[in-house]
Scaffold this motif. Structure first.
Motif, PDB file in Angstrom:
ATOM      1  N   ASP A 296      35.123  63.775 -86.932  1.00 46.08           N
ATOM      2  CA  ASP A 296      35.619  65.152 -86.999  1.00 46.08           C
ATOM      3  C   ASP A 296      34.825  65.991 -85.989  1.00 46.08           C
ATOM      4  OD1 ASP A 296      36.088  67.913 -87.730  1.00 46.08           O
ATOM      5  OD2 ASP A 296      36.823  67.201 -89.664  1.00 46.08           O
ATOM      6  N   PRO A 297      35.482  66.598 -84.998  1.00 43.74           N
ATOM      7  CA  PRO A 297      34.749  67.368 -83.974  1.00 43.74           C
ATOM      8  C   PRO A 297      33.953  68.526 -84.547  1.00 43.74           C
ATOM      9  CG  PRO A 297      37.118  67.755 -83.798  1.00 43.74           C
ATOM     10  CD  PRO A 297      36.940  66.598 -84.742  1.00 43.74           C
ATOM     11  N   ARG A 298      34.373  69.032 -85.712  1.00 50.55           N
ATOM     12  CA  ARG A 298      33.619  70.134 -86.314  1.00 50.55           C
ATOM     13  C   ARG A 298      32.221  69.689 -86.730  1.00 50.55           C
ATOM     14  NH1 ARG A 298      37.532  71.782 -91.049  1.00 50.55           N
ATOM     15  NH2 ARG A 298      37.629  69.480 -91.090  1.00 50.55           N
ATOM     16  N   ALA A 299      32.106  68.447 -87.165  1.00 50.74           N
ATOM     17  CA  ALA A 299      30.780  67.948 -87.566  1.00 50.74           C
ATOM     18  C   ALA A 299      29.851  67.847 -86.366  1.00 50.74           C
ATOM     19  CB  ALA A 299      30.929  66.584 -88.241  1.00 50.74           C
ATOM     20  N   ARG A 300      30.387  67.380 -85.247  1.00 53.11           N
ATOM     21  CA  ARG A 300      29.560  67.289 -84.034  1.00 53.11           C
ATOM     22  C   ARG A 300      29.146  68.683 -83.570  1.00 53.11           C
ATOM     23  NH1 ARG A 300      34.040  64.006 -82.796  1.00 53.11           N
ATOM     24  NH2 ARG A 300      34.663  65.265 -80.989  1.00 53.11           N
ATOM     25  N   ARG A 301      30.086  69.587 -83.617  1.00 51.35           N
ATOM     26  CA  ARG A 301      29.780  70.955 -83.174  1.00 51.35           C
ATOM     27  C   ARG A 301      28.760  71.614 -84.107  1.00 51.35           C
ATOM     28  NH1 ARG A 301      31.456  74.327 -79.490  1.00 51.35           N
ATOM     29  NH2 ARG A 301      31.328  76.577 -79.817  1.00 51.35           N
ATOM     30  N   ALA A 302      28.869  71.346 -85.389  1.00 50.61           N
ATOM     31  CA  ALA A 302      27.922  71.931 -86.348  1.00 50.61           C
ATOM     32  C   ALA A 302      26.497  71.458 -86.061  1.00 50.61           C
ATOM     33  CB  ALA A 302      28.332  71.565 -87.767  1.00 50.61           C
ATOM     34  N   ILE A 303      26.348  70.176 -85.765  1.00 53.98           N
ATOM     35  CA  ILE A 303      25.018  69.658 -85.430  1.00 53.98           C
ATOM     36  C   ILE A 303      24.493  70.324 -84.161  1.00 53.98           C
ATOM     37  CG2 ILE A 303      23.713  67.616 -84.712  1.00 53.98           C
ATOM     38  CD1 ILE A 303      24.365  67.574 -87.658  1.00 53.98           C
TER      39      ILE A 303
ATOM     40  N   ALA B 297      29.632  53.050 -76.556  1.00 52.14           N
ATOM     41  CA  ALA B 297      29.253  52.922 -77.966  1.00 52.14           C
ATOM     42  C   ALA B 297      29.739  54.087 -78.806  1.00 52.14           C
ATOM     43  CB  ALA B 297      27.736  52.798 -78.087  1.00 52.14           C
ATOM     44  N   THR B 298      30.043  55.227 -78.173  1.00 50.20           N
ATOM     45  CA  THR B 298      30.446  56.416 -78.927  1.00 50.20           C
ATOM     46  C   THR B 298      31.871  56.325 -79.460  1.00 50.20           C
ATOM     47  OG1 THR B 298      31.356  57.579 -76.996  1.00 50.20           O
ATOM     48  CG2 THR B 298      28.994  57.836 -77.426  1.00 50.20           C
ATOM     49  N   GLY B 299      32.721  55.539 -78.790  1.00 49.68           N
ATOM     50  CA  GLY B 299      34.132  55.530 -79.151  1.00 49.68           C
ATOM     51  C   GLY B 299      34.871  56.763 -78.650  1.00 49.68           C
ATOM     52  N   TRP B 300      34.242  57.509 -77.740  1.00 50.07           N
ATOM     53  CA  TRP B 300      34.874  58.711 -77.180  1.00 50.07           C
ATOM     54  C   TRP B 300      36.047  58.320 -76.297  1.00 50.07           C
ATOM     55  CZ3 TRP B 300      33.054  61.776 -72.379  1.00 50.07           C
ATOM     56  CH2 TRP B 300      33.673  63.018 -72.313  1.00 50.07           C
ATOM     57  N   LYS B 301      37.194  58.934 -76.551  1.00 52.29           N
ATOM     58  CA  LYS B 301      38.396  58.669 -75.765  1.00 52.29           C
ATOM     59  C   LYS B 301      38.968  60.014 -75.336  1.00 52.29           C
ATOM     60  CE  LYS B 301      39.421  54.499 -78.470  1.00 52.29           C
ATOM     61  NZ  LYS B 301      38.818  53.574 -77.497  1.00 52.29           N
ATOM     62  N   ASN B 302      38.778  60.343 -74.073  1.00 49.18           N
ATOM     63  CA  ASN B 302      39.225  61.624 -73.547  1.00 49.18           C
ATOM     64  C   ASN B 302      39.892  61.383 -72.199  1.00 49.18           C
ATOM     65  OD1 ASN B 302      39.066  64.094 -71.897  1.00 49.18           O
ATOM     66  ND2 ASN B 302      38.029  64.984 -73.657  1.00 49.18           N
TER      67      ASN B 302
ATOM     68  N   LEU C 163      32.678  66.858 -71.640  1.00 49.33           N
ATOM     69  CA  LEU C 163      31.549  66.585 -72.533  1.00 49.33           C
ATOM     70  C   LEU C 163      31.237  67.793 -73.411  1.00 49.33           C
ATOM     71  CD1 LEU C 163      29.162  64.699 -70.069  1.00 49.33           C
ATOM     72  CD2 LEU C 163      30.126  63.739 -72.177  1.00 49.33           C
ATOM     73  N   VAL C 164      31.246  68.976 -72.829  1.00 49.98           N
ATOM     74  CA  VAL C 164      30.938  70.189 -73.590  1.00 49.98           C
ATOM     75  C   VAL C 164      32.045  70.493 -74.593  1.00 49.98           C
ATOM     76  CG1 VAL C 164      30.683  72.688 -73.385  1.00 49.98           C
ATOM     77  CG2 VAL C 164      29.393  71.175 -71.876  1.00 49.98           C
ATOM     78  N   ALA C 165      33.280  70.195 -74.233  1.00 52.98           N
ATOM     79  CA  ALA C 165      34.399  70.470 -75.134  1.00 52.98           C
ATOM     80  C   ALA C 165      34.391  69.552 -76.353  1.00 52.98           C
ATOM     81  CB  ALA C 165      35.720  70.326 -74.380  1.00 52.98           C
ATOM     82  N   ASP C 166      34.094  68.276 -76.140  1.00 53.35           N
ATOM     83  CA  ASP C 166      34.190  67.301 -77.227  1.00 53.35           C
ATOM     84  C   ASP C 166      32.856  66.986 -77.902  1.00 53.35           C
ATOM     85  OD1 ASP C 166      36.874  67.082 -76.868  1.00 53.35           O
ATOM     86  OD2 ASP C 166      36.871  65.023 -76.114  1.00 53.35           O
ATOM     87  N   LEU C 167      31.757  67.178 -77.189  1.00 52.10           N
ATOM     88  CA  LEU C 167      30.410  66.918 -77.701  1.00 52.10           C
ATOM     89  C   LEU C 167      30.241  65.506 -78.294  1.00 52.10           C
ATOM     90  CD1 LEU C 167      29.634  70.365 -79.365  1.00 52.10           C
ATOM     91  CD2 LEU C 167      28.573  69.425 -77.306  1.00 52.10           C
ATOM     92  N   PRO C 168      30.551  64.458 -77.529  1.00 51.38           N
ATOM     93  CA  PRO C 168      30.189  63.114 -78.002  1.00 51.38           C
ATOM     94  C   PRO C 168      28.681  62.894 -77.953  1.00 51.38           C
ATOM     95  CG  PRO C 168      30.996  63.001 -75.755  1.00 51.38           C
ATOM     96  CD  PRO C 168      31.205  64.421 -76.205  1.00 51.38           C
ATOM     97  N   ILE C 169      28.001  63.733 -77.183  1.00 52.12           N
ATOM     98  CA  ILE C 169      26.544  63.709 -77.081  1.00 52.12           C
ATOM     99  C   ILE C 169      26.042  65.140 -77.085  1.00 52.12           C
ATOM    100  CG2 ILE C 169      26.452  61.512 -75.822  1.00 52.12           C
ATOM    101  CD1 ILE C 169      26.098  63.136 -73.235  1.00 52.12           C
TER     102      ILE C 169
END
Length: 501
Positions: free
Chosen positions: A280-287, A425-430, A460-466
């Motif tokens: 859930d992108p909200r969880a990444r953004r919250a962190i 390893a992140t599974g990021w698909k953009n 990267l900034v939009a999705d925050l996989p890192i």
């Protein structure tokens, strides 16, 4: 791997005994090797890179000043059709340490072995896109599967530089990882697991007519604590260790000697987008909103520089207009509460390698998150070999501490963040990130590459996989008795020419 993969620190060791004590260099490492073959070993300077250099020598390497692939065991690597096909020429009269020929057939076998799924090579993604054919004993033809790649030379210098003897590969992985045979300046003499490796001069080294290697003996000793590494070198019980700790590098500049490689990247929180809660992108953004890079650096107290993204402001690809979100405690709490109300509380395990530096960073992040409701973090700190297996092979993590460094973003970022890459390893698909990474790979025009990596930074900034929090240097700390110390890429020392006085 060049660039570099996995958060680790650096090393410590002691010489003595054996051939010529006056020409023994003792190097320190933060961990022992799990294997010494070019397929499964970690190629970074902080882990197995120096060991692999000692045993194999690189075919090609990235020149730190120019960022270009430079020949070593290879003689040339060229393409006449924009990167669709390449011709690799090897130096004549090079032999492996067991006397067998270092030839095009050996390079082909290594690349084919990387590409086999059963090898479980960390470099499989790089080799799987290549089709090779032996033209003659010193010439290998390489065809790129799919789109042409005018930057393939960087991939070979970063991911596929080390070649093991076919005679060793024939013995199988249990043997070729523990009894390696290469064409480098040294051969493995002894290996006390968890403690120390001793390498002795390769008497049939291809550069022996130049008086190389200068050392008779190389000892690499495992010392996980970076403060202990520093004190061991300062006391003269060891000579050299690689480090990514800014404070130690700065101190060594005053008390010892230190060199730093100009690299991008940094230390970060890396999320798995394939698993809850960070699918859930909200969880990444919250962190990201709950943490403050400046606070983390102050607590770590290691001289680190807070980061605003993956690219260094000193590098050619940095876009000042694209930065990670600034801390926002109120918005972070709102997101944590909203997720919890939906039954998606941000409760996760944070994977780190077992060493004091990683533990301090993880505990700092954990302490900060305890200031918020509806978020919980547990730290998982296995030994470094298990850490690498869990994230790189099994992709078994929710979030992890990660350190990534690179001289040039290609091929490191393509390998780690393209959606179809086995190393992602992140599974990021953009799709936008995929286009940007492909554009950076396929272009040679600096302006086109800058635009491609600016697009990547936006994705990267939009999705925050890192979420990158520190900009770490990478360098070598050594005593004054170490001479002729030169390095390439991400602070990988040339062990054929280094000496001790």
């Amino acid at each position: 791997m060049t660039g570099v993969l996995a958060l680790v620190a650096a090393s410590a060791a002691c010489g003595g005994g054996g051939a010529s004590a006056a020409h023994t260099l003792t190097m320190l490492a933060v961990q022992d090797s799990t294997t010494l073959d070019p397929f499964r070993a970690n190629t970074t300077a902080l882990v197995d890179g120096p060991r692999l250099n000692a045993l194999y020598d690189p075919l090609f390497y990235l020149d730190t000043t120019t960022g270009k692939a430079t020949p070593h065991l290879g003689e040339s690597l060229s393409s006449a059709d924009g990167g669709a096909t390449w011709t690799m020429k090897l130096r004549p009269d090079v032999r492996f340490s067991d006397g067998t020929p270092f030839d095009a057939a050996a390079v082909k076998l290594n690349y084919d072995t990387h590409a086999k799924p059963e090898t479980r090579s960390l470099q499989r993604n790089a080799a799987a896109s290549l089709r090779t054919a032996v033209v003659d004993p010193l010439t290998l033809s390489i065809t790129v599967v799919g789109a042409p790649n005018p930057n393939l030379d960087r991939i070979i210098a970063t991911n596929l530089p080390y070649i093991e003897a076919p005679s060793a590969i024939a013995q199988g992985p249990d043997t070729y990882g523990s009894k390696p045979i290469g064409a480098g300046p040294f051969t493995l003499d002894t290996w006390t697991r968890g403690s120390e490796q001793t390498f002795v001069k390769n008497k049939d080294y291809w550069q022996k007519h130049k008086g190389l290697p200068k050392l008779d003996r190389l000892v690499i000793r495992t010392v996980p604590d970076i403060e202990q590494q520093y004190s061991t070198v300062k006391s003269g019980q060891a000579d050299l260790f690689p480090s990514s700790d800014p404070r130690l590098l700065a101190r060594a500049g005053k008390e010892l000697k230190a060199v730093e490689a100009p690299v991008g990247g940094g230390q970060m929180v890396q999320f798995s987008l394939a698993r809850a809660p960070f699918d859930d992108p909200r969880a990444r953004r919250a962190i990201a909103l709950s943490l403050d890079a400046g606070t983390i650096c102050r607590v770590l107290d290691n001289g680190c520089t807070p980061a605003t993204g993956l690219f260094s402001p000193a590098g050619p690809f940095f876009d000042a207009g694209v930065t990670q979100p600034a801390p926002d405690r109120a918005e972070a709490q709102r997101l944590f509460d909203a997720l919890a109300a939906e039954g998606k509380k941000v409760d996760f395990t944070f994977l780190i390698p077992r060493n004091p530096s990683a533990a301090k960073a993880a505990e700092t992040i954990q302490s900060r998150l305890r200031e918020f409701r509806n978020v919980a973090m547990t730290i998982d700190a296995p030994d470094v070999g298990t850490y690498l297996t869990k994230y790189a092979v099994q992709k078994d993590f929710q979030a992890m501490l990660f350190q990534l460094t690179f001289v040039d973003p290609e091929p490191i970022l393509f390998n780690f963040y393209t959606s179809t890459s086995a190393q992602n390893a992140t599974g990021w698909k953009n799709p936008e990130a995929d286009r940007a990474l492909a554009g950076g790979r396929q272009a040679t025009d600096p302006a086109v590459r800058r635009q491609a990596y600016a697009d990547l930074q936006r994705a990267l900034v939009a999705d925050l996989p890192i979420w990158v929090y520190t900009r770490n240097p990478l360098g070598l700390i050594h005593t004054t008795r170490v001479t002729d110390l030169r390095y390439y890429g991400e602070a990988l020392p040339f062990l054929d020419r280094v000496d001790v006085g």
